[in-house]
Design an enzyme around this catalytic site. Structure first.
Site, PDB file in Angstrom:
ATOM      1  N   THR A 121       0.880  -1.168  -0.195  1.00 31.51           N
ATOM      2  CA  THR A 121      -0.027   0.034  -0.008  1.00 31.51           C
ATOM      3  C   THR A 121       0.911   1.348   0.129  1.00 31.51           C
ATOM      4  O   THR A 121       1.931   1.243   0.515  1.00 31.51           O
ATOM      5  CB  THR A 121      -0.973   0.054   1.279  1.00 31.51           C
ATOM      6  OG1 THR A 121      -1.559   1.155   1.451  1.00 31.51           O
ATOM      7  CG2 THR A 121       0.032  -0.409   2.590  1.00 31.51           C
ATOM      8  N   ASP A 122       0.227   2.497  -0.388  1.00 30.61           N
ATOM      9  CA  ASP A 122       1.027   3.716  -0.618  1.00 30.61           C
ATOM     10  C   ASP A 122       1.134   4.173   1.111  1.00 30.61           C
ATOM     11  O   ASP A 122       1.858   5.285   1.235  1.00 30.61           O
ATOM     12  CB  ASP A 122       0.335   4.750  -1.447  1.00 30.61           C
ATOM     13  CG  ASP A 122      -0.998   4.951  -1.086  1.00 30.61           C
ATOM     14  OD1 ASP A 122      -1.668   4.373  -0.077  1.00 30.61           O
ATOM     15  OD2 ASP A 122      -1.601   5.682  -1.731  1.00 30.61           O
ATOM     16  N   GLU A 123       0.213   3.371   1.802  1.00 32.09           N
ATOM     17  CA  GLU A 123       0.204   4.105   3.252  1.00 32.09           C
ATOM     18  C   GLU A 123       1.593   3.910   3.932  1.00 32.09           C
ATOM     19  O   GLU A 123       1.630   4.536   5.096  1.00 32.09           O
ATOM     20  CB  GLU A 123      -0.771   3.401   4.220  1.00 32.09           C
ATOM     21  CG  GLU A 123      -2.178   3.801   3.761  1.00 32.09           C
ATOM     22  CD  GLU A 123      -3.348   3.557   4.640  1.00 32.09           C
ATOM     23  OE1 GLU A 123      -2.999   3.141   5.806  1.00 32.09           O
ATOM     24  OE2 GLU A 123      -4.469   3.322   4.072  1.00 32.09           O
ATOM     25  N   TYR A 148      -1.995  -0.740  11.206  1.00 32.53           N
ATOM     26  CA  TYR A 148      -2.299  -1.542   9.904  1.00 32.53           C
ATOM     27  C   TYR A 148      -1.013  -0.969   8.851  1.00 32.53           C
ATOM     28  O   TYR A 148      -0.335  -1.915   8.270  1.00 32.53           O
ATOM     29  CB  TYR A 148      -3.478  -0.940   8.891  1.00 32.53           C
ATOM     30  CG  TYR A 148      -3.391  -1.187   7.759  1.00 32.53           C
ATOM     31  CD1 TYR A 148      -3.668  -2.441   7.147  1.00 32.53           C
ATOM     32  CD2 TYR A 148      -3.376  -0.089   6.575  1.00 32.53           C
ATOM     33  CE1 TYR A 148      -3.287  -2.776   5.812  1.00 32.53           C
ATOM     34  CE2 TYR A 148      -3.492  -0.447   5.291  1.00 32.53           C
ATOM     35  CZ  TYR A 148      -3.302  -1.569   4.828  1.00 32.53           C
ATOM     36  OH  TYR A 148      -3.212  -1.817   3.332  1.00 32.53           O
ATOM     37  N   LYS A 152       2.136  -3.231   7.377  1.00 28.83           N
ATOM     38  CA  LYS A 152       2.392  -3.332   5.741  1.00 28.83           C
ATOM     39  C   LYS A 152       4.003  -2.928   5.630  1.00 28.83           C
ATOM     40  O   LYS A 152       4.694  -3.601   4.868  1.00 28.83           O
ATOM     41  CB  LYS A 152       1.400  -2.713   4.879  1.00 28.83           C
ATOM     42  CG  LYS A 152       0.050  -3.143   5.165  1.00 28.83           C
ATOM     43  CD  LYS A 152      -0.174  -4.649   4.557  1.00 28.83           C
ATOM     44  CE  LYS A 152       0.032  -4.704   2.898  1.00 28.83           C
ATOM     45  NZ  LYS A 152      -0.194  -6.052   2.496  1.00 28.83           N
TER      46      LYS A 152
END
Ligand code: NAD
Ligand code: DAU
Length: 332
Positions: A121-123, A148, A152
């Protein structure tokens, strides 16, 4: 790429990817999925059993994963706990699935020599100011905010370490916010769409100025397939479709689509540590692999998604009341 193992292939993005594989390749697909609350195995049932088999199990089960990986030449790893709000309420399953699960898979891949694509993810990059001219690139330093996104980020770093230390054949992609069919009603767009279908009001966290960079899940699928077919081993590719919108804009668009006043929504308690803005620079995958998104009109894609939820009420209805009760208990 004859036999592909897809972890998390009964979840929102994984199941759309399995449909994409069946349509665009000749491969046979095994889905490994624990069938958590987020899974929709019924979406796989319509696919031929000659092409797709579902194995119910945990990606952190070393013995099961070892047997499955040994029997496949390619692994695509979607399985995760995926919802930020849930990770604030209880981070434990996020550590188990996202970190221990990815570790388990990496060890199996190390033994078998299968090729791995890790979906992230870009997060992992944290967030941007609203007026920052920069967007995330493959060189942006990791700076995750939530339980979260930190799990990741940790899973990405494990993959990179296994590539460098053990020479496994792996690629990573970091994608922005997906929308489209089969997304659980806990997530922003399905929650607001189903609220509106129920005659209720959309719920905006805080002022609603946070920006997400939306991509249709079908474009995420085509990007992952392009990486499997043409990506360079050891590389990371950012996936995005230039879809930046504030949450406020998205809610107004949903209300407009159903003919309701644009201010017919509620502001609710903000998310703790709420990331302000994500934005992806996807130049690398476009230039190197020739990938382009096909859903270049977010308004049209969102309208089609709203229609899909209207037509698939029987699928989301059983999850709606409990999801809303959990949000209401938090003032959201
Ligand atoms: P989802 O929550 O809809 O689906 C996750 C799937 O993983 C479910 O089917 C669930 O049953 C399965 N799963 C969970 N724990 C498992 C375990 N221990 N063993 C086996 N299966 C397990 O998630 P999603 O939105 O489809 O996201 C899929 C992947 O894409 C995740 O890795 C996520 O980080 C990544 N991603 C999501 C987005 C997005 O916008 N949703 C954007 C970029 C990247
Ligand atoms: O950027 C990629 C990420 O996108 C993925 O890694 C995650 O798995 C995925 O869940 C998504 O994370 P977000 O936290 O951005 O998505 P979510 O749908 O939870 O929320 C989108 C935005 O909408 C965010 O700013 C919070 C806000 N929001 C969310 C809900 C559920 C609201 O304003 N109201 C809501 O009711």
């Amino acid at each position: 790429m004859d036999r592909i193992l897809v972890t998390g292939g009964a979840g929102f993005i994984g199941l759309n990817f399995v449909h994409h594989l069946v349509e665009h390749t000749e491969a046979t697909v095994t889905v490994l999925d624990k069938l958590t609350y987020a899974a929709s195995p019924e979406a796989l049932a319509e696919l031929s059993s000659d092409r797709v088999e579902l194995v119910v199990g945990d990606v952190a089960d070393a013995s099961l994963v070892g047997r499955l990986v040994a029997d496949h030449d390619t692994v695509v790893h979607f399985a995760a706990e995926s919802h930020n709000d849930n990770s604030l309420a209880d981070p434990s399953p996020f550590v188990h699935t996202n970190l221990v699960g990815t570790f388990t898979l990496l060890e199996a891949v190390r033994r078998s020599g299968a090729r791995l694509h890790h979906v992230s993810t870009d997060e992992v990059y944290g967030d941007l100011e609203l007026d920052d001219p920069q967007r995330f690139t493959e060189q942006t330093p990791y700076n995750p905010s939530s339980p979260y996104s930190s799990t990741k980020a940790g899973s990405d770093l494990l993959v990179r370490a296994w590539v460098r230390s053990f020479g496994i054949h792996a690629t990573i992609s970091n994608c922005s916010n997906n929308y489209g069919p089969w997304q659980h009603v806990e997530k922003f767009i399905p929650r607001q769409v189903t609220n509106v279908i129920d005659g209720g009001r959309p719920k905006l966290y805080g002022a609603g100025l946070n920006v997400r960079d939306w991509i249709h899940t079908e474009d995420h699928s085509s990007a992952v397939l392009a990486i499997l077919e043409r990506g360079r081993s050891g590389e990371t590719y950012l996936i995005g479709a230039d879809g930046e919108r504030s949450n406020l804009d998205v809610v107004r668009q949903i209300l407009r689509h159903v003919g309701r006043p644009e201010d017919d929504f509620d502001h609710v308690t903000d998310r703790a540590g709420h990331d302000l803005r994500y934005a992806i620079d996807s130049s690398k995958i476009r230039a190197e692999l020739g990938w382009e998104p096909s859903y270049d009109d977010f308004e049209a894609g969102l309208a089609a998604t709203i229609d899909w939820y209207v037509e698939h009420e029987a699928w989301w209805r059983p999850h709606k009341a409990a999801t809303e009760a959990a949000y209401a208990a938090k003032g959201q």
